[in-house]
Design an enzyme around this catalytic site. Structure first.
Site, PDB file in Angstrom:
ATOM      1  N   LYS A  35       0.846  -1.203   0.000  1.00 23.99           N
ATOM      2  CA  LYS A  35       0.000   0.000   0.000  1.00 23.99           C
ATOM      3  C   LYS A  35       0.880   1.251   0.000  1.00 23.99           C
ATOM      4  O   LYS A  35       2.085   1.170   0.289  1.00 23.99           O
ATOM      5  CB  LYS A  35      -0.908  -0.007   1.243  1.00 23.99           C
ATOM      6  CG  LYS A  35      -0.138   0.088   2.574  1.00 23.99           C
ATOM      7  CD  LYS A  35      -1.045  -0.202   3.768  1.00 23.99           C
ATOM      8  CE  LYS A  35      -0.245  -0.163   5.070  1.00 23.99           C
ATOM      9  NZ  LYS A  35      -1.003  -0.757   6.196  1.00 23.99           N
ATOM     10  N   TYR A 261      17.860  29.170   7.791  1.00 26.10           N
ATOM     11  CA  TYR A 261      16.691  29.983   8.150  1.00 26.10           C
ATOM     12  C   TYR A 261      16.555  30.108   9.665  1.00 26.10           C
ATOM     13  O   TYR A 261      16.729  29.122  10.397  1.00 26.10           O
ATOM     14  CB  TYR A 261      15.420  29.326   7.622  1.00 26.10           C
ATOM     15  CG  TYR A 261      15.194  29.485   6.138  1.00 26.10           C
ATOM     16  CD1 TYR A 261      15.106  30.755   5.550  1.00 26.10           C
ATOM     17  CD2 TYR A 261      15.024  28.372   5.325  1.00 26.10           C
ATOM     18  CE1 TYR A 261      14.867  30.886   4.193  1.00 26.10           C
ATOM     19  CE2 TYR A 261      14.791  28.496   3.970  1.00 26.10           C
ATOM     20  CZ  TYR A 261      14.710  29.757   3.405  1.00 26.10           C
ATOM     21  OH  TYR A 261      14.472  29.880   2.063  1.00 26.10           O
TER      22      TYR A 261
HETATM   23  C1  LIG Z   1      -0.217  -1.841   6.871  1.00 25.12           C
HETATM   24  C2  LIG Z   1      -0.789  -3.101   7.390  1.00 25.12           C
HETATM   25  C3  LIG Z   1       0.022  -4.220   7.633  1.00 25.12           C
HETATM   26  C4  LIG Z   1       1.531  -4.177   7.569  1.00 25.12           C
HETATM   27  O1  LIG Z   1       2.046  -3.608   8.774  1.00 25.12           O
HETATM   28  P1  LIG Z   1       3.631  -3.568   9.030  1.00 25.12           P
HETATM   29  O2  LIG Z   1       3.747  -3.084  10.426  1.00 25.12           O
HETATM   30  O3  LIG Z   1       4.177  -2.592   8.047  1.00 25.12           O
HETATM   31  O4  LIG Z   1       4.127  -4.937   8.796  1.00 25.12           O
HETATM   32  C5  LIG Z   1      -0.598  -5.411   7.974  1.00 25.12           C
HETATM   33  N1  LIG Z   1      -1.941  -5.470   8.097  1.00 25.12           N
HETATM   34  C6  LIG Z   1      -2.753  -4.404   7.912  1.00 25.12           C
HETATM   35  C7  LIG Z   1      -4.214  -4.547   8.099  1.00 25.12           C
HETATM   36  C8  LIG Z   1      -2.204  -3.186   7.562  1.00 25.12           C
HETATM   37  O5  LIG Z   1      -2.996  -2.131   7.384  1.00 25.12           O
END
Ligand SMILES: *Cc1c(COP(=O)(O)O)cnc(C)c1O
Length: 367
Positions: A35, A261
């Protein structure tokens, strides 16, 4: 020469990390979490690199799934929040996607669905995160309903941990027990092959009793530890993204003069400042404090002054005779742990890589 700020993506490190997941969870299938543009690494590149090593992939929306199908990904793809509207069901079917169902409303949408397609459904149970998922007591009823629909091919159970990165917390064991209770009930009602998925990265490393049928690794695929403290089982991870740039300016700054800055950094002695072509416009966090480590030619130096949009200043006084215009700089990655940099910016490695903007080219390498 074009702008030297780049994110190198080490494809062989990705493959190494996914084989590490197999090693930790040898009896589970893998749903790789890609994702948010594969946590900022570039979804198309990452998906193609791991396509042969993963059983499935998962993303947050139809648009992200469609990127994967466009580059030829053929494995199952799961929508982590399911569909956001009834109209999306047809799109999900056209892309051959699997659906999380986390709200009763989504069950009603499927009840009204008259597509010829059959969805594999992942029924999400809220075992303690209190973010998404149906109540545990609703499991059997929702499961039976879904299983009776013409447009549903299969139903499995999933849940998500709130504290899997905290070994001292009792929350994880409670969540596992709750999901097991619900799956046992289903088995007693004759659904003896119901599949379960719970484990994120931290649980893959830390909670083998949570592996079940499907594990869902995200951050560890990218070689980043889910633990903010030093941890024995994450040392074998190989960082995938290395954020790099070059020194484009060098100057002497007299004691008492300021850099950047707001003039927040004052030279405590006669100093040499290297100006590097990286800034918050390239995803380097603006709230990184003076003192944040930066590697110049592989040697540690310290961020001096506020981060600008395109530039930072680095105090290289202790490396002074070695630093030249054009020298290589690493902001995080293969040789500088992104979690260490994140700590200086009051955040976590997850955020730094995920918010990497499109401006920074992702360049694939094989280490
Ligand atoms: C993003 C997500 C994961 C992965 O989590 P990590 O901590 O990056 O391994 C797994 N399950 C769900 C439902 C998620 O939203």
């Amino acid at each position: 020469m074009s702008r030297p700020a780049i994110a190198q993506i080490d494809v062989s490190a990705l493959k190494h990390n996914i084989s590490l997941v197999r090693h930790h969870a040898p009896h589970s299938k893998i749903v790789s979490v890609v994702k948010a543009n594969a946590y900022g690494h570039g979804a198309a590149m990452v998906a193609q690199a791991i396509a042969d090593s993963t059983d499935m992939m998962t993303v947050s929306c139809i648009e992200e799934a469609s990127v994967l199908r466009e580059v030829g990904i053929q494995c199952g793809i799961l929508l982590l929040e399911g569909v956001f509207s009834t109209e999306e069901l047809a799109l999900a079917a056209a892309l051959d996607l699997e659906l999380v169902v986390h709200e009763v409303e989504q069950i009603s949408q499927l009840a009204r669905c008259d597509l010829a397609f059959q969805f594999a459904v992942w029924l999400k149970i809220d075992t303690g995160m209190h973010r998404l998922g149906i109540q545990p007591e609703q499991t059997a009823e929702c499961f039976e309903q879904l299983a009776s629909f013409k447009c549903v091919k299969s139903v499995c159970l999933m849940s998500h941990f709130s504290c899997a990165d905290m070994p001292e917390s009792s929350q994880t064991e409670g969540q596992i027990a709750e999901l097991k209770k619900q799956s046992t009930r289903l088995k007693q009602q004759g659904h003896d092959s119901v599949q379960i998925s719970m484990a994120n990265s931290a649980a893959i490393l830390q909670w083998p009793q949570a592996h079940f049928n499907w594990v869902r690794p995200g951050i560890i695929l990218y070689g980043i530890s889910p633990f903010m403290f030093e941890h024995q089982c994450d040392g074998a991870l190989k960082p995938v993204m290395t954020l790099k740039s070059k020194v484009i300016g060098l100057r002497q700054v007299q004691q008492g003069k300021s850099v950047g800055y707001g003039a927040t950094w004052i030279a405590p002695r006669h100093s040499v400042i290297a100006t590097v072509a990286i800034g918050y416009g390239d995803g380097y966090p603006r709230n990184a404090k003076s003192g944040t480590p930066v590697l110049i030619n592989g040697k540690r130096a310290k961020l001096a002054g506020r981060v600008s949009m395109d530039l930072i200043g680095v105090d290289v006084s202790d490396l002074q005779n070695q630093v030249r215009i054009g020298d290589d700089v690493e902001l995080w990655g293969a040789n500088l742990n992104v979690n260490e940099v994140a700590k200086w910016a009051d955040t976590i490695g997850y955020e730094l890589v995920t918010r990497m903007p499109a401006r920074v080219p992702r360049i694939s390498v094989n280490s």
